[in-house]
Design a protein around this motif. Structure first.
Motif, short mmCIF file in Angstrom:
data_model
loop_
_atom_site.label_atom_id
_atom_site.label_comp_id
_atom_site.label_asym_id
_atom_site.label_seq_id
_atom_site.Cartn_x
_atom_site.Cartn_y
_atom_site.Cartn_z
N ALA A 189 40.78 33.10 30.26
CA ALA A 189 39.45 33.11 30.87
C ALA A 189 39.43 32.30 32.15
N ALA A 190 40.14 31.17 32.16
CA ALA A 190 40.20 30.32 33.36
C ALA A 190 40.89 31.05 34.51
N LYS A 191 41.95 31.82 34.19
CA LYS A 191 42.65 32.57 35.23
C LYS A 191 41.74 33.66 35.81
N ILE A 192 41.01 34.35 34.93
CA ILE A 192 40.09 35.39 35.40
C ILE A 192 38.99 34.76 36.26
N TYR A 193 38.52 33.59 35.86
CA TYR A 193 37.48 32.88 36.62
C TYR A 193 37.98 32.55 38.02
N ALA A 194 39.23 32.07 38.12
CA ALA A 194 39.79 31.75 39.43
C ALA A 194 39.92 33.00 40.29
N GLU A 195 40.34 34.08 39.68
CA GLU A 195 40.48 35.34 40.43
C GLU A 195 39.12 35.83 40.92
N ALA A 196 38.11 35.75 40.04
CA ALA A 196 36.77 36.20 40.42
C ALA A 196 36.19 35.34 41.54
N GLN A 197 36.47 34.02 41.50
CA GLN A 197 35.98 33.14 42.56
C GLN A 197 36.48 33.57 43.93
N GLU A 198 37.75 33.99 43.97
CA GLU A 198 38.33 34.42 45.25
C GLU A 198 37.66 35.69 45.77
N LYS A 199 37.23 36.55 44.85
CA LYS A 199 36.63 37.81 45.26
C LYS A 199 35.20 37.62 45.78
#
Length: 414
Positions: A382-392
């Motif tokens: 979930a933390a990895k997905i959160y980081a990816e979404a932040q970049e988008k």
């Protein structure tokens, strides 16, 4: 015939002009360069006489310069005479080059047209093109014919537990064919496995069991599954469902998307562009059909001959729900065993993650994935997905707040 006469004349005229340029440059037409030299030397001779009279040039030097200039005048005059008679510059090679140039242009143009053009294609006015579109729409393949023409689909890798769950669901619906909830759930999971024919058949059975109380979204679901089963082709059967939806809900986004595709397939990209442009103006931004239209709008506009300027869809203002399991699917999940329910949830989460990775999505959809992973106890993922979404969504403060709230819920989970 008129087309060939006009294009042939234009090609030969252009080739003839280029050939004349070649012949003129080779046969000495116009003033030769030696004529200019001759005028210069004569002017130098006049200037020399003035310089001697003014005492700028000594008499002995003037005699030597006069002799040299006279020699150059004689040589230049000889060149001018030779150019005027044409004896020193034969134009045989120039004529051959000009003939080859005309031949290459003429034959090359014909060959290129045979490869890239449409020989024998008639000149189609607007009325004729519309009529051909109607004929194509009336005679295009049926759903079954389109499915039969497709190559076998490659096998889909499925988790064993999920495969077992779907097989049990198939068995249950086979023994209880009049259970609408089971048919709807079967349609969803057959679609996840890529069995689109079985999926739309189950969906059709579900709609049939509603006894006339039909939701328009269910009809669109069936049409969408039929399009997928036909490899992206909108069959007459799928079109009938879409038209039924639009007769009730003229602004149904998914229905308009597929009708736009249909217009492109039957030779009416102009109508397809109009339908999609209207859908974009109404939005909402981030909806799945809006993203699909935006990805294909430039191609549709190019085929329609429209100079397209991107249309920005308005944001959602009515709290439109994100796509997800319906009430029937949730209710059916409650009757499953813990392992089967866990397998179903895992598969849904995997499907959402795959879609967001390939197609992208709204901040709410990314937040849903983050929250779901937290519920499954996969906090690191979930933390990895959160980081990816932040970049988008780096420049969208509202989106950042939505994502942060979802991650806070994950971190707060014991």
């Amino acid at each position: 015939m008129a087309f060939w006469i006009l294009t042939g004349f234009a090609t030969l005229a252009m080739a003839g002009l280029l050939a004349l340029v070649v012949l003129r440059n080779r046969n000495g037409s116009g003033e030769p360069a030696a004529a200019y030299d001759l005028r210069v030397y004569r002017q130098q001779l006049k200037d020399l006489d003035r310089d001697v009279a003014r005492g700028i040039v000594a008499p002995e030097d003037a005699e030597r310069l006069r002799t040299e200039i006279a020699r150059r005048i004689l040589a230049a005059d000889a060149q001018v005479q030779a150019a005027e008679t044409g004896g020193a510059m034969p134009n045989g090679p120039a004529r051959l080059g000009a003939a080859l140039l005309v031949l290459v242009i003429g034959v090359g143009t014909a060959v290129l047209y045979q490869r890239l053009g449409a020989p024998g294609y008639e000149d189609l006015g607007l009325e004729r093109r519309v009529e051909l579109s109607r004929q194509l729409a009336a005679t295009r393949p049926t759903q079954s014919a389109a499915e039969a023409s497709l190559p076998p689909a490659p096998p889909v890798e499925v988790e064993p537990n999920y495969q077992k769950l779907v097989e049990e669901l198939r068995a249950a619906t086979a023994t209880r064919p009049d259970d609408p909830r089971g048919q709807n759930l079967l349609a969803e999971h057959e679609a996840r496995l890529g069995n689109f024919k079985a999926a739309y058949e189950a969906k059709a059975r579900y709609i049939e069991l509603q006894n006339g109380d039909i939701e328009m979204d269910d009809l669109v679901d069936q049409a969408e599954l039929m399009v997928m089963a036909a490899g992206g082709y909108v069959s007459p059967e799928a079109e009938e469902l879409l038209r039924q939806v639009l007769s009730v809900q003229g602004n149904n986004g998914r229905a308009r998307y597929y009708v736009g595709i249909l217009m492109g397939q039957i030779g009416r990209p102009d109508r397809g562009f109009q339908i999609w442009a209207e859908a974009l103006r109404e939005g909402p931004a981030g909806a799945p059909w809006i993203r699909a239209i935006e990805a294909q709008m430039e191609d549709m506009a190019a085929h329609a001959g429209v100079n397209y300027r991107p249309i920005t869809p308005p944001p959602a203002t009515d709290g439109t729900a994100l796509p997800g399991p319906d009430a029937a699917a949730v209710a059916a999940a409650q009757e499953m065993s813990t392992e089967d329910r866990q397998a179903m949830i895992e598969n849904m989460v995997s499907g959402l993650a795959a879609r967001l990775a390939t197609e992208g999505g709204s901040p709410e959809e990314w937040a849903r994935l983050i929250t779901a992973l937290g519920v499954l106890g996969r906090g690191e993922e979930a933390a990895k997905i959160y980081a990816e979404a932040q970049e988008k969504f780096t420049e969208d403060a509202s989106a950042q707040a939505t994502l942060r709230a979802a991650m806070d819920r994950v971190e707060a989970k014991p």
